[in-house]
Design a protein around this motif. Structure first.
Motif, short mmCIF file in Angstrom:
data_model
loop_
_atom_site.label_atom_id
_atom_site.label_comp_id
_atom_site.label_asym_id
_atom_site.label_seq_id
_atom_site.Cartn_x
_atom_site.Cartn_y
_atom_site.Cartn_z
N ARG A 135 0.85 -1.19 0.00
CA ARG A 135 0.00 0.00 0.00
C ARG A 135 0.88 1.24 0.00
O ARG A 135 2.05 1.18 0.41
N ALA A 136 0.35 2.35 -0.44
CA ALA A 136 1.09 3.61 -0.41
C ALA A 136 1.59 3.85 1.01
O ALA A 136 0.85 3.68 1.98
N GLY A 137 2.88 4.18 1.14
CA GLY A 137 3.48 4.43 2.44
C GLY A 137 4.11 3.20 3.08
O GLY A 137 4.82 3.31 4.08
N GLU A 138 3.89 2.03 2.51
CA GLU A 138 4.42 0.79 3.06
C GLU A 138 5.82 0.51 2.49
O GLU A 138 6.07 0.72 1.31
N HIS A 139 6.72 0.03 3.36
CA HIS A 139 8.07 -0.33 2.93
C HIS A 139 8.08 -1.65 2.17
O HIS A 139 7.44 -2.61 2.60
N LEU A 140 8.82 -1.69 1.08
CA LEU A 140 9.11 -2.94 0.37
C LEU A 140 10.44 -3.49 0.87
O LEU A 140 10.59 -4.70 1.05
N ILE A 141 11.41 -2.60 1.05
CA ILE A 141 12.72 -2.98 1.58
C ILE A 141 13.17 -1.90 2.56
O ILE A 141 12.76 -0.74 2.46
N ILE A 142 14.01 -2.31 3.52
CA ILE A 142 14.49 -1.38 4.53
C ILE A 142 16.01 -1.44 4.59
O ILE A 142 16.59 -2.52 4.79
N GLU A 143 16.64 -0.28 4.42
CA GLU A 143 18.09 -0.16 4.42
C GLU A 143 18.68 -0.84 5.65
O GLU A 143 18.21 -0.68 6.77
N GLY A 144 19.72 -1.67 5.42
CA GLY A 144 20.42 -2.35 6.49
C GLY A 144 19.90 -3.74 6.82
O GLY A 144 20.61 -4.54 7.42
N GLU A 145 18.66 -4.04 6.41
CA GLU A 145 18.11 -5.36 6.70
C GLU A 145 18.61 -6.39 5.69
O GLU A 145 19.14 -6.04 4.63
N ALA A 146 18.43 -7.66 6.01
CA ALA A 146 18.83 -8.74 5.12
C ALA A 146 18.10 -8.63 3.79
O ALA A 146 16.88 -8.39 3.75
N ALA A 147 18.85 -8.79 2.70
CA ALA A 147 18.29 -8.71 1.35
C ALA A 147 18.13 -10.13 0.81
O ALA A 147 19.11 -10.85 0.65
N ASP A 148 16.89 -10.52 0.54
CA ASP A 148 16.65 -11.86 0.04
C ASP A 148 15.60 -11.91 -1.05
O ASP A 148 15.13 -12.99 -1.43
N THR A 149 15.22 -10.75 -1.59
CA THR A 149 14.14 -10.69 -2.57
C THR A 149 14.46 -9.68 -3.65
O THR A 149 15.10 -8.66 -3.40
N CYS A 150 13.98 -9.97 -4.84
CA CYS A 150 14.03 -9.04 -5.96
C CYS A 150 12.58 -8.77 -6.36
O CYS A 150 11.77 -9.70 -6.39
N TYR A 151 12.25 -7.52 -6.65
CA TYR A 151 10.89 -7.17 -7.05
C TYR A 151 10.88 -6.69 -8.49
O TYR A 151 11.62 -5.78 -8.86
N LEU A 152 10.03 -7.31 -9.30
CA LEU A 152 9.79 -6.84 -10.66
C LEU A 152 8.43 -6.13 -10.61
O LEU A 152 7.40 -6.78 -10.44
N LEU A 153 8.45 -4.81 -10.70
CA LEU A 153 7.22 -4.04 -10.55
C LEU A 153 6.31 -4.17 -11.77
O LEU A 153 6.75 -4.01 -12.90
N ARG A 154 5.06 -4.48 -11.50
CA ARG A 154 4.03 -4.60 -12.54
C ARG A 154 3.13 -3.37 -12.55
O ARG A 154 2.70 -2.93 -13.58
#
Length: 160
Positions: A35-54
């Motif tokens: 939703r608008a305002g919601e984080h998809l990723i947060i700096e410094g956290e573990a990275a385990d996902t790639c997002y392909l925006l539709r």
């Protein structure tokens, strides 16, 4: 019904990828929303996902001392969000917040890395695609910096 394979095959990032590899990627994929305002990723956290925006868009931000979160770029429909899952230490270097509702295909990073390991030709192709995205983003950032009135390095008071 539109399948994850259909969504992946139609994404510009994967144009030209062999259907057998798109099929395998679909096994590593899930639909993700924000939703608008919601984080998809947060700096410094573990990275385990790639997002392909539709659909939708997200602001890519970085924390800057004394300034807080600074918008670095806006990632939108048809673009890729996140490559930190590819390279150690596998931590997000930026945050991303949905500006408007986002629909994305989320790829499970560890599973995609495993697929790349077992299918080196596909891994090479995918890595080159991510490098092209990284290069394009670096060029955009470079042009932004050049368009700002920034004093050259070493030109401050006391420089020879």
């Amino acid at each position: 019904m539109v399948t994850d394979f259909d969504l992946l095959a139609a994404h510009p990032f994967l144009t030209g990828v062999q259907p057998r590899f798109v099929e395998r990627l679909a096994r590593c994929a899930r639909r993700a929303t924000a939703r608008a305002g919601e984080h998809l990723i947060i700096e410094g956290e573990a990275a385990d996902t790639c997002y392909l925006l539709r659909e939708g868009s997200a602001e890519l931000t970085a924390r800057v001392a004394g300034r807080g979160a600074v918008v670095v770029d806006v990632i939108g429909r048809g673009q890729v969000l996140g490559w930190s899952w590819l390279f150690p230490p596998r931590r997000w270097h930026f945050s991303a917040v949905a500006v408007e509702p986002v629909l994305a295909i989320a790829l499970d990073g560890p599973r995609v890395r495993g697929l790349c390991d077992t299918e080196p030709a596909f891994g090479y192709d995918l890595t080159n695609r991510f490098l092209a995205v990284m290069l394009q983003r670096m060029q955009v950032t470079r042009m932004r910096l050049l368009s700002q009135d920034i004093a050259p390095s070493g030109s401050g008071a006391g420089s020879p």
